[in-house]
Write a protein that holds these residues in place. Structure first.
Motif, PDB file in Angstrom:
ATOM      1  N   GLY A 193       0.800  -1.289   0.069  1.00  0.00           N
ATOM      2  CA  GLY A 193       0.177  -0.082  -0.175  1.00  0.00           C
ATOM      3  C   GLY A 193       0.851   1.405  -0.078  1.00  0.00           C
ATOM      4  N   TYR A 196       2.385   1.600  -3.632  1.00  0.00           N
ATOM      5  CA  TYR A 196       1.084   2.155  -4.533  1.00  0.00           C
ATOM      6  C   TYR A 196       0.917   3.586  -4.098  1.00  0.00           C
ATOM      7  CZ  TYR A 196      -3.338   2.695  -6.266  1.00  0.00           C
ATOM      8  OH  TYR A 196      -4.395   3.263  -7.152  1.00  0.00           O
ATOM      9  N   ASN A 197       0.954   3.986  -2.921  1.00  0.00           N
ATOM     10  CA  ASN A 197       0.624   5.456  -2.376  1.00  0.00           C
ATOM     11  C   ASN A 197       1.700   6.170  -3.016  1.00  0.00           C
ATOM     12  OD1 ASN A 197       1.146   7.612  -0.161  1.00  0.00           O
ATOM     13  ND2 ASN A 197      -1.161   7.528  -0.905  1.00  0.00           N
ATOM     14  N   TRP A 204      -4.984   3.270  -0.547  1.00  0.00           N
ATOM     15  CA  TRP A 204      -4.926   1.841  -1.156  1.00  0.00           C
ATOM     16  C   TRP A 204      -6.107   1.252  -0.674  1.00  0.00           C
ATOM     17  CZ3 TRP A 204      -2.519  -1.394  -3.668  1.00  0.00           C
ATOM     18  CH2 TRP A 204      -1.914  -2.611  -3.176  1.00  0.00           C
ATOM     19  N   TYR A 205      -6.739   1.329   0.555  1.00  0.00           N
ATOM     20  CA  TYR A 205      -8.082   0.737   0.904  1.00  0.00           C
ATOM     21  C   TYR A 205      -8.951   1.915   1.158  1.00  0.00           C
ATOM     22  CZ  TYR A 205      -5.764   1.191   5.298  1.00  0.00           C
ATOM     23  OH  TYR A 205      -4.671   1.695   6.343  1.00  0.00           O
ATOM     24  N   LEU A 253      -2.947   5.691   3.661  1.00  0.00           N
ATOM     25  CA  LEU A 253      -3.570   4.276   2.771  1.00  0.00           C
ATOM     26  C   LEU A 253      -4.949   4.457   2.726  1.00  0.00           C
ATOM     27  CD1 LEU A 253      -0.567   1.632   3.553  1.00  0.00           C
ATOM     28  CD2 LEU A 253      -0.645   3.702   2.092  1.00  0.00           C
TER      29      LEU A 253
END
Length: 439
Positions: A193, A196-197, A204-205, A253
């Motif tokens: 996450g 990705y961030n 992320w979620y 995230l």
């Protein structure tokens, strides 16, 4: 046929005191089986996505003289309030009532208010279910008070489009390996996450509460010990998991979405987040959200046979018959029919959930019907795999209250950036005392 569909119960009434529960009257109507010359109406109350509409009609066709009057409440929390308000009043419960796993513990404390389904053939059909599901519906005295509907083995939903933009693999098998396959951990989940961030600047979620619920459900003992004692304050293992979540959320995230809302589904189509914890029934929820926001298969969602921390179950329900039913034998017959393997296969197709009966699971896996909305994912095979190794966690009487009224607002402090991990944990302990310990 007129069904009272989707009746909304929105009052946020407090949990009714169990001490107020009055003795139910175990009436049996005129005692005669239903038939053309002895018509009866059976009332049923469910919640959320049950997929029973066509099954009700089929049952009426197969059982002349039976009319089903169905009510569907908009969510598990409101269904809990509705059930306990009526239990406290001593009347008003339907002939068949759906009970969610998270508040089954509360129902067990008043299990004598529900019909023992052993008196209506439960022992003859117990082998239909995975053993732990049948055991969950059995009280400490051996009375079977609920037939299992679905179970909620957890997989991981991900958005292929967003993964591709971040340079991550998009094939579901490669995604499973990315998270660690059978050795997937929450540490890897949060590390990915952060990667990705950093690459995209996006969350992320969707929000922290669902992630937290999933983490707790994986523990050998959750909010209660196996012998029914509260298990939060002083629980070092739970606090360690909480800190792990807090670290990820405070690193940006979380998309700070409202659970079961997501901006009327918009967050599933606008790239607000890339992964989502997915008990089997959640695919039905996501489908509803995508449709609400005008999304579809092109929105990029998929589901991988992997879950951080290993096997986990979130949710699943039971059908129970209150002692106050005027038609307990006919109600038990309906509950057994609705939860039989043949009907569970049809329910799964309608509600995108995963059956709790072995025969229904096998049929879904063998049929291998692809889920078009999730990139033609082999739904049955994924969730059969995710169900392996699931051990039913003991759920105490206030389990769902602790999740929804204690930890959900506490982790919201993390989502909004208004609290540190220590402050959020202390808020949870304060709410625990207010909502449970001193209630």
């Amino acid at each position: 046929m007129e069904y009272s569909r989707l009746r909304k119960i929105t009052a946020l009434a407090g949990v009714a005191s169990l001490a107020l529960v009055a003795s139910g009257c175990g009436g049996g109507g005129n005692g005669e089986p239903a038939g053309a010359d002895n018509p009866i109406a059976l009332t049923v109350t469910t919640f959320g996505q049950f997929g029973y509409d066509d099954l009700y009609a089929a049952y009426e066709d197969q059982n002349p003289g039976v009319t089903i009057e169905a009510t569907n409440i908009d969510g598990s929390a409101n269904a809990r309030t509705d059930a306990f308000t009526k239990l406290a009043a001593g009347s008003g419960l339907s002939d068949v009532v759906a009970v969610e796993e998270g508040w089954l513990g509360s129902i067990m404390e008043v299990s004598d208010q529900f019909v023992d389904l052993n008196e209506h053939g439960a022992a003859d059909i117990k082998d239909n279910w995975v053993d732990w599901k049948f055991e969950q519906g059995t009280d400490p005295e051996g009375r079977v008070i609920g037939y299992g509907t679905d179970i909620g083995p957890q997989a991981l939903c991900f958005n292929r489009t967003l993964f591709e933009e971040a340079g991550l693999p998009t094939d579901r098998e490669e995604v499973a390996e990315l998270f660690g396959g059978d050795e997937a951990t929450w540490e890897t989940y949060f590390d990915l996450g952060r990667q990705y961030n950093e690459e995209t600047g996006k969350a992320w979620y969707d929000q922290s509460s669902f992630v937290w619920n999933s983490m707790v459900n994986q523990m050998e003992e959750g909010y209660y010990t196996a012998d029914g004692e509260l298990n939060v304050e002083g629980n070092e293992a739970m606090r360690a998991q909480f800190d792990l979540l807090a670290g990820g959320t405070l690193d940006g995230l979380s998309a700070n979405q409202t659970q079961f809302d997501w901006g009327n589904g918009q967050a599933f189509v606008d790239g607000s987040f890339a992964v989502h914890v997915c008990p089997a029934w959640m695919l039905g929820t996501i489908k509803e959200q995508l449709e609400s926001a005008g999304g579809g298969a092109e929105s990029g969602w998929d589901v991988a046979d992997v879950f951080p921390g290993g096997a986990s179950n979130w949710g699943g329900a039971f059908l129970s018959v209150p002692e106050s039913s005027e038609h307990p034998a006919e109600a038990a017959k309906l509950a057994a029919w609705l939860t039989a393997p043949e009907q569970q296969v049809k329910q799964s197709a309608a509600a995108n959930n995963f059956p709790s009966t072995l025969e229904a699971q096998a049929e879904i896996v063998e049929a291998a019907v692809p889920n078009e909305l999730f990139n033609n994912a082999p739904y049955g095979a994924v969730f059969e795999s995710r169900a392996e190794g699931v051990v039913a966690q003991f759920k105490g009487p206030y389990d769902s209250v602790i999740q929804e009224n204690v930890f959900a607002p506490a982790v919201k402090l993390l989502d909004t950036g208004e609290g540190t991990a220590d402050e959020a944990w202390e808020e949870a302990l304060t709410l625990l005392n207010d909502q449970v310990v001193n209630n």
